[in-house]
Design a protein around this motif. Structure first.
Motif: not given
Ligand code: GLN
Length: 308
Positions: A71-87
């Motif tokens: 399972i992708p790390l971002q789905q486990i943590l519920g976020s991904q950084e993009f353009m310096g913003l946490s989505f």
């Protein structure tokens, strides 16, 4: 058990599951569960984990098991950084990719002045928005640019800010985009529209249309990493047999939704730098340019609609 031993246990579980960069991912999960940064870890790594943190230790084991299922790390943590913003992200949306920052930077470079010069609200449409990362990061940076320019102009009052529509066929994806609108406090300028490309936009026109549509050829999806092929939404990846289905529709249909002189920006796959410009040229677009990402691959196509 000591902190160091627990982290090592997690690393081993991820390594056995062939997780790429297993040490880094184990660390991110560990740091998330214990709210520890590197400095604190090096200070406490040889300390026994105290009773009151055993729950955090169990949580770490649970999350490491999920990651071991790829399972992708971002789905486990519920976020991904993009353009310096946490989505915020979940399994309903494509995880924002660094490559896509090239698309956002190209749009910012190409549109900043038009947004400032607009005498009526400037309108932008983000098609296939998913998490909303493209339209919302544009909203954040266009707003910043406008505020900075307002200051340079001695606080001159500007016309209304840009109006940004985030559209997707998936209701579940739009719920994620809406969560991100709240997260960045963009309710004034951004809203979502459920639509199969342009079907819900009949009679509407925009200054700019931007899209990162699904563009992986169906047959290639099975060769991607388990994180992508088993856990990211197929609907966000699958561009049909040759990967070009959405570019065909967008190049045919975008024209009637652009003001004369309006711009279309598309993310493309590394090997689509000739086919997609050709489709746009055939549809009557001009000033077609291809931009490369940081890895040197063709990644973005910009085109202008001449109008009349
Ligand atoms: N770039 C993504 C990937 O490699 C695909 C994005 C898309 O289909 N729009 O997985």
């Amino acid at each position: 058990m000591r902190y160091r031993e627990l982290l090592l246990e997690g690393e081993k579980a991820l390594q056995a599951a062939k997780v790429p960069e297993y040490e880094l991912d184990a660390w991110y999960l560990f740091s998330h569960c214990f709210s520890m940064d590197r400095g604190a870890y090096f200070l406490y790594m040889e300390t026994e984990i105290p009773g009151e943190r055993l729950e955090a230790a169990e949580e770490f084991r649970r999350l490491a098991r999920q990651r071991a299922e790829r399972i992708p790390l971002q789905q486990i943590l519920g976020s991904q950084e993009f353009m310096g913003l946490s989505f915020f992200v979940n399994e309903q949306v494509l995880i924002p990719r660094q490559d896509t920052e090239t698309l956002v930077e190209t749009v910012l470079a190409g549109e900043k002045r038009a947004v400032l010069a607009a005498v009526r609200p400037y309108r932008l449409l983000d098609l296939c928005t998913g998490s909303g990362c493209i339209g919302l990061s544009l909203a954040v940076y266009l707003r910043k640019n406008k505020a900075a320019s307002g200051l340079r102009m001695g606080g001159r009052k500007e016309g209304g800010g840009p109006e940004i529509l985030l559209s997707d066929i998936s209701r579940e994806a739009l719920q994620v985009a809406e969560e991100n609108i709240r997260r960045f406090d963009l309710k004034d300028s951004c809203r979502t529209v459920q639509s199969d490309l342009f079907t819900e936009f009949s009679g509407e026109q925009f200054d700019c249309i931007v899209s990162n549509p699904p563009y992986i050829p169906s047959g290639v999806i099975g060769t991607l990493l388990p994180e992508v092929k088993d856990h990211e939404p197929k609907i966000a990846l699958d561009g049909s047999g040759d990967g070009l289905a959405f570019y065909r529709r967008i190049s045919r249909e975008a024209a009637e939704h652009l003001f004369p002189g309006g711009h279309l920006y598309l993310e493309i796959g590394w090997d689509q730098g000739e086919t997609v410009p050709k489709l746009l040229g055939e549809a009557g677009f001009f000033q077609i340019e291809v931009r490369k990402d940081l890895a040197g691959c063709d990644r973005v196509v910009k085109a202008e609609w001449p109008g009349v």
